[in-house]
Motif scaffolding. Structure first.
Motif, mmCIF file in Angstrom:
data_model
loop_
_atom_site.group_PDB
_atom_site.id
_atom_site.type_symbol
_atom_site.label_atom_id
_atom_site.label_comp_id
_atom_site.label_asym_id
_atom_site.label_seq_id
_atom_site.Cartn_x
_atom_site.Cartn_y
_atom_site.Cartn_z
ATOM 1 N N ASN B 412 2.127 -12.175 11.883
ATOM 2 C CA ASN B 412 1.237 -11.254 11.172
ATOM 3 C C ASN B 412 -0.069 -11.919 10.734
ATOM 4 O O ASN B 412 -1.097 -11.252 10.612
ATOM 5 N N LYS B 419 1.550 -5.743 14.141
ATOM 6 C CA LYS B 419 2.229 -6.330 12.991
ATOM 7 C C LYS B 419 3.726 -6.240 13.190
ATOM 8 O O LYS B 419 4.248 -5.229 13.698
ATOM 9 N N LYS B 420 4.396 -7.277 12.773
ATOM 10 C CA LYS B 420 5.858 -7.265 12.811
ATOM 11 C C LYS B 420 6.413 -6.956 11.430
ATOM 12 O O LYS B 420 5.757 -7.214 10.407
ATOM 13 N N GLY B 421 7.609 -6.403 11.417
ATOM 14 C CA GLY B 421 8.282 -6.118 10.155
ATOM 15 C C GLY B 421 9.730 -6.550 10.244
ATOM 16 O O GLY B 421 10.306 -6.609 11.333
ATOM 17 N N THR B 606 14.127 -6.465 13.358
ATOM 18 C CA THR B 606 12.702 -6.789 13.456
ATOM 19 C C THR B 606 12.027 -5.778 14.374
ATOM 20 O O THR B 606 12.593 -5.367 15.387
ATOM 21 N N TYR B 616 5.694 1.830 18.130
ATOM 22 C CA TYR B 616 6.408 0.608 17.734
ATOM 23 C C TYR B 616 7.583 0.365 18.670
ATOM 24 O O TYR B 616 8.010 1.246 19.417
ATOM 25 N N ALA B 718 12.100 -1.929 8.093
ATOM 26 C CA ALA B 718 11.349 -2.923 8.874
ATOM 27 C C ALA B 718 9.985 -2.346 9.269
ATOM 28 O O ALA B 718 8.964 -3.036 9.209
ATOM 29 N N ARG B 720 8.368 -0.060 7.646
ATOM 30 C CA ARG B 720 7.603 -0.021 6.405
ATOM 31 C C ARG B 720 7.009 -1.392 6.096
ATOM 32 O O ARG B 720 5.855 -1.508 5.674
ATOM 33 N N ASP B 721 7.815 -2.412 6.348
ATOM 34 C CA ASP B 721 7.369 -3.785 6.130
ATOM 35 C C ASP B 721 6.170 -4.093 7.032
ATOM 36 O O ASP B 721 5.178 -4.692 6.589
ATOM 37 N N ALA B 722 6.243 -3.657 8.281
ATOM 38 C CA ALA B 722 5.150 -3.915 9.227
ATOM 39 C C ALA B 722 3.904 -3.141 8.823
ATOM 40 O O ALA B 722 2.785 -3.674 8.858
ATOM 41 N N ARG B 724 3.048 -2.273 5.883
ATOM 42 C CA ARG B 724 2.480 -2.908 4.681
ATOM 43 C C ARG B 724 1.792 -4.227 5.008
ATOM 44 O O ARG B 724 0.936 -4.688 4.258
ATOM 45 N N ALA B 725 2.204 -4.816 6.105
ATOM 46 C CA ALA B 725 1.523 -6.035 6.528
ATOM 47 C C ALA B 725 0.093 -5.709 6.985
ATOM 48 O O ALA B 725 -0.821 -6.518 6.864
#
Lengths: 209, 771
Positions: B412, B419-421, B606, B616, B718, B720-722, B724-725
């Motif tokens: 990231n 982006k990865k999550g 991931t 994605y 995951a 969501r994490d990406a 947010r990155a």
């Protein structure tokens, strides 16, 4: 069954739909059906020839359960009229391999446990056979892309992929005339790869170039 | 080996309902459905349809000889609409014709006059108007209200999860035959043969003994054929009963999608409190379940949501309340997980909210609060033989959680438009029907005089491999080859009063009954061997078809022993009954011991998000799962992989949409996407945790059907994490599924209008595609 409890229906009304003779060559056998011209190939197979291995999943060409091979090419039999396939060689799941001699794909689907409920399986196998015939796919990514028209709601995808990759690998080896790799060994190689659950760090059996 | 005869499957010879050869005189049925979601049924004009070619008869509610009622838990669902219609797609009349296409053609000639009534599609609106299926329930432990003041951190929010279409590739259907004694025999594609039998008998005004239901196999069920196979079985039976002709009814795909219920959408409010060490000390949640127009299984689904409201975490103070809300949508029903996933999604949302606000990874909160041995659930059952921490720690070690996290962060930092999550998803799922009386099963085992064995149980084979498991249990218990064992079709005349194949408990319940029956037969045969061959009973056994006395081959083998037992008039048939011991639950206090055991596991997901397109891929799903002592790793692995893929579908691409009129917009595979081979995770690893299994699990091999679905929830977080990155400051709503469209809107909040459907709270009614 208690036929005697059933009152007879009135005489059927006159033939409702104009029918016509349609000649189909299916699994190497010639058939002539008297059917309405708008009968789909899928319905012709299932309802007039009792070839029920080809499944009806959506009847709209969206799930792939009805995939058959026409002149070696895979099609959704629900999207084709039977009459359009006169003069073609139609192959269904019943015509792939025999009871004593399964086709390589059929055997690979068993070896890799590439099904759960089994309803999509005939379509998956016919589609995979079509993919092999096309000869375009060599990598796992290509197989994924070119098999994405066949849905499996049980989600046996990783096993379907490894089954197809195994046959693809063997076919590639054969095409290159490679006699060095006995079938059994290459099979084990594929299994090992399958055990990695489609992990890309362990490459699939590479078809010989 | 997943199947007893896999050759049949790959050769297309396995017979499903629609493949049963058509009997002479068969009539084909088509269902006329309500075109409006709510209204008074003023008039039904069948005259033109009756005159249509091939039409033999059209049945309405007035033709039902018994009680027009198929509600299982609450009697609120007519088989055919009478007086009112309550959802679009509700069966109103049944056309019987000589050919299938004639029946379908006649549907278009039926005229119906409906006086419209107000339509509700939103569960919160229904709750506000008091439209509840059953009174709300609250599971409570400790005192959450008194705890907030002492919490270091308190967070509140809303979480929404969408419905899910079952999309079994074999659609719903039934084939009914009139029988000589005035009853019916039904071949049904059902997970619950007894449910079809009971409701059909009720509708026809017959005793249950007059209705036989037979099931060979299903082309997928996933909960969709637990209660909702009943209408089609009962309608076909009604046709057969009224016309004295065989009647076949198979829904086409779009009719199936319009007329049947789905996984329940939920809208929920949460409040979570943590102490300064990040221990969850209090959790309050209110669930609004969109039940649809009739109860179906909704009260039971709602109950399981409450059971699993805290997933695999120990929370000392919990107040969880659930409302089952009546709306004008098709009655929603069982779907793998049965409300559990919906409950888990909310607490995972609450934890994610806390982590995001505190600026720490969610897994710090998750790991710290995992269940430990003897921790109490809100319903007072302790976590016994708890493997929550073992599952997490094994996954973290086997799949290098720390390294994966570092890789994601590095990626990231180096990539702007991709982006990865990463997300970790622990699960804990209770095994048993939460309605205690349903935890019973029977097996009927015949040993034929040639040594072959037939086993009948109440289990329905739908791809989960239960028949294979049962055959192995029988073979192992009798000491013979599995090739001698045939598992018969599921038939109500051989095994009565069955529970549906559901709740992940089918192999446990029916396998245990099979084991008991076979153990009784084995003992009887060995007793016979004692007298016949003058052997000492102690140390006598059958292994690999050979009779062994103290480990030494005796002068008889399986075939000879069975034959000699038959000639000495020893009973070679046994019927066994199994009821899971020590289960109890008081629905008044919401306390007890409802589950035989719990299944644990942890998944690490991931993903990579394309930040230009919102598309994605799920790069990897790595799972450490508690199988116990799996005796068929192939089947069990398949269940994990398939369940996880289904869970990913629910959380990412499967978006059910109804418009404000209650019309299903996602009404075919054109507009409703399920995972294809391209969407399945690139890497799907399954690690078998080293756990002892549970004595109440069949051969200590734990139930495996439903739990893996919940690993899919990790994909949502995951993603969501990406997101947010890419967009750290965006206030993302907790709203599943996380479709690519929704990801795109989340990536560029400044370009998306505030009233975009996905940001609004209304579930299933995206304004942008309402017609």
């Amino acid at each position: 069954m208690s036929q005697f409890t059933q009152p007879t229906l009135e005489r059927p009304p006159m033939a409702l739909a104009p029918t016509q003779a349609v000649s189909l060559n299916i699994n190497g056998k010639a058939h002539t059906l008297q059917i309405a011209p708008w009968t789909t190939l899928l319905d012709a197979l299932r309802e007039y020839l009792d070839l029920t291995g080809t499944k009806k999943g959506c009847d709209h060409g969206q799930c792939g359960a009805c995939t058959v091979l026409v002149d070696g090419k895979r099609i959704n039999s629900c999207l084709s009229l039977a009459v359009m396939q006169e003069g073609s060689e139609i192959q269904t799941i019943e015509g792939l391999g025999s009871e004593d001699n399964l086709s390589p794909l059929q055997q690979a689907f068993i070896d890799h446990d590439a099904f759960q409920c089994g309803y999509c399986t005939p379509g998956q196998i016919c589609s995979a056979q079509g993919l092999l015939n096309e000869g375009r796919a060599t990598t796992e990514a290509e197989v994924r892309e070119l098999m994405s028209g066949n849905l499996c709601r049980c989600g046996a995808y990783s096993n379907i992929l490894s089954a197809v990759m195994e046959v693809l690998g063997n076919k590639g080896a054969e095409a290159a005339g490679s006699q060095a790799t006995p079938k059994k060994e290459s099979k084990e190689g594929a299994r090992q790869w399958a055990a990695g659950a489609a992990s890309q760090s362990v490459p699939p059996v590479e078809p010989a170039k | 080996m997943n199947h007893l005869d896999p050759q049949r499957h790959v050769r297309g010879e396995s017979q499903y309902l629609d493949d049963v050869p058509t009997q002479q005189g068969t009539l084909f049925a088509a269902v006329f459905e309500s075109p409006l979601a709510h209204g008074v049924l003023v008039n039904l004009d069948l005259s033109a349809a009756l005159a249509a070619p091939g039409v033999v008869r059209i049945l309405t509610a007035d033709d039902i000889p018994g009680d027009n009622q198929i509600g299982g838990i609450v009697p609120d669902e007519p088989l055919l609409a009478h007086g009112h219609v309550h959802f679009r797609g509700q069966p109103v009349a049944l056309v019987l014709a000589r050919h299938e296409h004639q029946a379908h053609a006649a549907l278009k000639l039926i005229k119906v006059d409906i006086e419209p009534l107000p339509i509700i599609t939103d569960p919160r609106v229904a709750a506000a108007q008091g439209e509840l299926i059953v009174p709300p329930r609250t599971f409570k432990i400790g005192d959450s209200a008194a705890t907030w003041a002492s919490c270091a951190h308190v967070f509140e929010g809303v979480a929404e999860s969408g419905g899910q279409e079952h999309l079994y590739i074999e659609t719903q259907g039934a084939y009914a035959f009139p029988t000589e004694m005035g009853g019916v025999r039904i071949i049904s594609s059902t997970q619950g043969p007894t449910a079809v039998q009971r409701h059909t008998a009720h509708v026809l005004g017959l005793g249950m003994h007059q209705v036989e239901v037979d099931v060979t196999r299903l082309g997928g069920g996933f909960g969709g054929k637990e209660d909702q196979a009943t209408p089609w079985g009962a309608l076909a039976a009604l046709g057969a009963y009224c016309t004295k002709k065989p009647v076949k009814l198979v829904l086409d795909r779009m009719a199936d999608m319009r007329m049947t219920g789905k996984r329940h959408p939920y809208s929920s409010d949460f409040k979570i409190g943590l102490d300064k060490d990040l221990r969850i000390v209090a959790y309050e949640v209110t669930f609004f379940q969109n039940a649809g127009a009739a109860a179906d299984l909704s009260p039971a689904v709602m109950e399981r949501t409450l059971f699993h409201a805290t997933n695999s975490y120990f929370v000392p103070n919990v107040t969880a309340t659930a409302f089952s809300c009546r709306t004008n949508l098709p009655p929603n029903t069982a779907f793998r997980g049965f409300g559990g996933p919906q409950g888990m999604f909310v607490i995972e949302s609450a934890i994610a909210k806390a982590a995001e606000e505190l600026g720490i990874p969610a897994c710090e909160i998750q790991r710290k609060n995992l269940l430990r041995e003897n921790d109490l659930f809100s319903y007072r059952q302790p976590a016994e033989m708890c493997h929550a921490e073992q599952a997490w720690d094994t996954a973290a070690k086997e799949f290098d959680l720390a390294g994966t996290r570092a890789e994601v962060e590095q990626f990231n930092q180096q990539n702007k438009l991709q982006k990865k999550g990463l997300a970790v998803m622990p699960i804990c799922f209770g095994i048993s029907f939460t309605k205690t009386p349903m935890n019973q099963a029977r097996a009927l085992v015949h040993i034929y005089s040639d040594g072959s064995v037939g086993v009948s149980t109440g289990a329905v084979e739908m791809g989960q491999g239960v028949n294979t498991k049962i055959a192995h249990v029988a073979a192992r218990t009798l000491g013979i080859s599995v090739n001698r064992v045939k598992v018969e079709s599921t038939n109500t005349t051989r095994v009565a009063n069955t529970s549906p194949s559901a709740a992940s408990a089918t192999a446990d319940l029916n396998g245990k009954a099979t084991e008991m029956a076979c153990a009784a037969l084995r003992e009887r045969l060995l007793r016979h061997a004692c007298t016949e061959y003058t052997l000492n009973y102690e140390g006598l056994e059958i292994r690999d078809e050979q009779v062994l006395a103290a480990g030494v081959p005796a002068e008889t083998d399986w075939e000879k022993l069975v034959s000699s037992a038959f000639w000495k008039r020893v009973a070679l048939t046994e019927n066994a009954h199994y009821a899971t011991p020590d289960l109890h639950f008081d629905a008044a206090t919401n306390q007890g011991h409802p589950f035989a055991y719990h299944v644990y596991g942890t998944a690490i997901t991931t993903v990579t998000v394309d930040c230009l397109r919102g598309t994605y891929t799920v790069d990897a799903l790595r799972i450490a799962h508690d199988f116990g002592q799996s005796f068929n790793e192939v089947i069990d692995r398949g269940q994990i992989e398939g369940g996880a893929v289904q869970g990913i579908g629910w959380m990412t691409m499967e978006e059910i949409a109804y418009n404000a009129e209650g019309r299903l917009l996602s009404n075919s595979l054109n507009s409703y996407k399920i995972p294809d081979i391209y969407a399945a995770p690139k890497v799907l690893d399954v690690h078998f945790l080293d756990t002892p299994g549970h004595p109440k699990a069949i051969l200590r091999s734990k139930a495996v059907g439903e739990p893996p679905l919940m690993y899919g929830i990790g994909t949502y977080f995951a993603l969501r994490d990406a997101v947010r990155a890419f967009q750290p400051r965006t206030a993302l709503p907790f709203s599943a599924p996380m479709t690519p469209e929704k990801v795109l809107v989340s990536l560029y909040p400044e370009f998306s209008a505030a009233e975009t459907g996905w940001n609004a709270t209304a579930v299933g009614t995206p304004a942008s595609i309402a017609s």
